[in-house]
Scaffold this motif. Structure first.
Motif, PDB file in Angstrom:
ATOM      1  N   ASP A  14       0.822  -1.211   0.000  1.00  0.00           N
ATOM      2  CA  ASP A  14       0.000   0.000   0.000  1.00  0.00           C
ATOM      3  C   ASP A  14       0.858   1.265   0.000  1.00  0.00           C
ATOM      4  OD1 ASP A  14      -2.541   1.049  -0.166  1.00  0.00           O
ATOM      5  OD2 ASP A  14      -2.738   1.331   1.991  1.00  0.00           O
ATOM      6  N   ASP A  16       2.470   4.805  -1.070  1.00  0.00           N
ATOM      7  CA  ASP A  16       2.174   6.077  -1.732  1.00  0.00           C
ATOM      8  C   ASP A  16       3.488   6.821  -1.955  1.00  0.00           C
ATOM      9  OD1 ASP A  16      -0.510   5.475  -1.454  1.00  0.00           O
ATOM     10  OD2 ASP A  16      -0.780   6.737   0.326  1.00  0.00           O
ATOM     11  N   ASP A  18       5.004  10.675  -3.656  1.00  0.00           N
ATOM     12  CA  ASP A  18       4.713  11.997  -4.200  1.00  0.00           C
ATOM     13  C   ASP A  18       5.951  12.557  -4.893  1.00  0.00           C
ATOM     14  OD1 ASP A  18       2.240  11.794  -3.024  1.00  0.00           O
ATOM     15  OD2 ASP A  18       2.730  13.084  -1.308  1.00  0.00           O
ATOM     16  N   PRO A  24       0.718  14.023  -6.022  1.00  0.00           N
ATOM     17  CA  PRO A  24       0.625  12.561  -5.923  1.00  0.00           C
ATOM     18  C   PRO A  24       1.134  11.883  -7.190  1.00  0.00           C
ATOM     19  CG  PRO A  24      -1.405  13.586  -5.167  1.00  0.00           C
ATOM     20  CD  PRO A  24      -0.576  14.675  -5.800  1.00  0.00           C
ATOM     21  N   ARG A  27      -0.174   5.737  -5.822  1.00  0.00           N
ATOM     22  CA  ARG A  27      -1.057   5.511  -4.687  1.00  0.00           C
ATOM     23  C   ARG A  27      -1.382   4.027  -4.540  1.00  0.00           C
ATOM     24  NH1 ARG A  27       0.596   9.404  -3.179  1.00  0.00           N
ATOM     25  NH2 ARG A  27      -0.385  11.341  -2.467  1.00  0.00           N
ATOM     26  N   GLY A  28      -1.227   3.527  -3.300  1.00  0.00           N
ATOM     27  CA  GLY A  28      -1.670   2.184  -2.960  1.00  0.00           C
ATOM     28  C   GLY A  28      -0.971   1.061  -3.694  1.00  0.00           C
TER      29      GLY A  28
END
Length: 537
Positions: A14, A16, A18, A24, A27-28
């Motif tokens: 999971d 993330d 940036d 972002p 994600r995930g």
């Protein structure tokens, strides 16, 4: 614990990630790679592949999730350090001389380097602390040295970011030979179709997330191409939604202002003291008015760009429709070389080169370290030849350097197309049509050029040069396909094929050069073969 779990070298749960500015990127993401597993991480330029490898190596912080390493790892980055490469050359030379009994034997080193084209005698004599010596290394030599060091380290997990970029044909063949029997876990980021042909396990990174695919890369590449068209359509739709939201906010602000004005009138009717309508309220009103004006202007610009994007996607003009008008060919060549030769660090690269370029199309090829970038610098007047004379009409030349670093500004492509020297004739519609015709993603056109990958920045630079008024009459490009994905490479070749002026391109990518088409090929090589250059017209 299962046998597979015991062999896992890296795990992501999971995760993330940036960009440095906080945008972002991923994600995930959950994935794992075990000993003996080989996977390629692919996706469009700007999807975050290099950022993910840096995070896996511990060089970038995660925005969330969990990352676990099991065993040793090594990463060869997309842009490896030249000074570190010279330190590696000195270490390899010590191994070759048997001066480091803790490392591989001279025979093992010779077996590893066989066919790489690296000349340790020459490279080990250079000083990693001397900037002049560091600058004498070619990009291919830097990459080969870093690859050799990583391969010798035999890590449990080997991660390579665009490992075949900068490499000549011999270097690519050497790399493929080394990777084929690699016993550990292997994760490679690449756009190289030939290299990716060795893989059947793929992690596809995109704005929608990361997904696993098993199979043939050619079929997967076709799937990614069709997805890009859908992404552009969704981008235009998203712009329309944002523009509508901005319009609604502007209406709300207008209603709020009307209510305030009504309250002011009522207050005056009650004959409140004028002092109550003080300077503070006046300043606040002016500030709100300025903010409202900015919001209105932003909403109008967004609506205009959304409409232009939709129209361009609907019409989709071909590149041939974007006519570039050049003046009549000059009476004398824009670029002239007479008996030109060059030496670097006392090593002669080539000599006796004669060349005239007006509207001709010239490809420069050769092995790593043969002097391609040096020759381009001489052509552009940035370096004096060791012998002979070089003359160039610099104001008529458009240049895109290696990795397009000379275009790495905080301006976006869209900003450059709408203002400044690269703003061609027309409006938002003309800019949107240029992006569609060149196959350039709309989302990337709004980002700073410095934040784009080297390949996409080179494509953005070419779009600017196509739109510049007056247009350059000669384009000079150094390794323009560096880190470009397949779709971007095809689009770049298509654009250069239609360029009506002179063209000089230095590249190792012979398939790309064939796709563009050239009148003259200058092949640089070792002086032992003659003058170190062969001109084929």
């Amino acid at each position: 614990m299962t046998a597979h779990a015991q062999r896992v070298r890296i795990e992501l749960n999971d995760v993330d990630l940036d960009t440095p500015s906080g945008r972002p990127l991923i994600r995930g993401l959950s994935m794992s790679l075990a000993a003996g597993e080989r996977a390629a991480l692919i996706g469009r330029n700007g999807a975050g592949k290099s950022s993910l490898l840096a995070a896996l190596a511990g060089d970038r912080a995660l925005a969330g999730g969990e990352l676990r390493h099991h065993g040793t790892l090594a990463l060869v980055r997309q842009r490896p350090s030249p000074s570190e490469a010279l330190q590696i050359a000195a270490e390899l030379d010590a191994l070759r001389r048997g001066q480091d009994p803790s490392g591989p034997t001279p025979r093992e080193l010779a077996r590893l380097l066989a066919g790489s084209g690296l000349e340790l005698d020459t490279l080990a004599a250079l000083d990693p602390l001397d900037r002049a010596d560091v600058s004498r290394l070619s990009g291919g030599e830097v990459r080969k040295l870093h690859l050799a060091a990583a391969l010798l380290a035999r890590p449990d997990l080997l991660m390579l970011d665009e490992p075949s970029e900068d490499l000549d044909a011999a270097g690519r063949a050497w790399l493929e030979r080394q990777l084929r029997p690699w016993p550990g876990a292997l994760l490679v980021v690449s756009h190289d179709r030939q290299l990716l042909g060795q893989f059947e396990h793929f992690f596809v990174l995109a704005e929608s997330g990361c997904r696993y695919r098993h199979g043939d890369h050619e079929h997967l590449a076709a799937e990614l191409d069709s997805e890009q068209a859908a992404l552009d359509r969704r981008y235009a739709e998203r712009l329309s939604t944002l523009a509508a939201a901005e319009r609604d906010r502007a209406l709300d602000e207008a209603r709020r202002r009307r209510k305030q004005n009504l309250g002011r009138v009522r207050e005056l009717r009650r004959r409140s003291p004028r002092a109550l309508l003080n300077q503070k309220r006046s300043d606040a009103q002016q500030s709100r008015a300025r903010a409202a004006r900015i919001r209105d202007e932003r909403a109008a610009a967004m609506r205009g760009w959304a409409a232009a994007a939709r129209r361009a996607l609907r019409v989709k003009l071909p590149l041939d429709a974007l006519t570039i008008t050049l003046p009549d060919p000059p009476a004398r060549p824009l670029l002239r070389l007479r008996d030109v030769g060059a030496s670097v660090a006392g090593r002669a690269l080539f000599r006796g080169l004669d060349l005239d370029v007006g509207r001709e199309r010239v490809a420069i090829t050769g092995a790593n370290g043969s002097g391609k970038t040096t020759l381009l610098e001489i052509m552009l007047g940035a370096r004096a030849p060791t012998s002979g004379v070089a003359d160039v009409e610099r104001t008529s030349v458009g240049v895109i350097g290696q990795a397009a670093l000379d275009w790495a500004s905080e301006d976006s492509l869209l900003e450059r197309l709408l203002s400044g020297p690269d703003a061609g004739p027309g409006t938002l519609d003309a800019a949107a049509q240029a992006l569609v015709a060149h196959g350039f993603p709309f989302a990337l056109a709004e980002r700073p050029l410095a934040s784009l990958s080297p390949g996409e920045r080179a494509r953005a630079a070419l779009i600017c040069l196509f739109r510049r008024q007056p247009p350059p009459q000669l384009l000079v490009l150094d390794e323009p396909t560096f880190s470009l994905d397949a779709l971007g490479r095809d689009a770049l070749a298509s654009a250069l094929r239609r360029w009506p002026g002179g063209l000089v391109v230095a590249s190792h990518d012979h398939d790309f050069l064939d796709a563009v088409g050239f009148d003259v090929r200058v092949e640089l090589g070792r002086l032992g073969d003659g003058d170190g250059c062969v001109v084929n017209a």
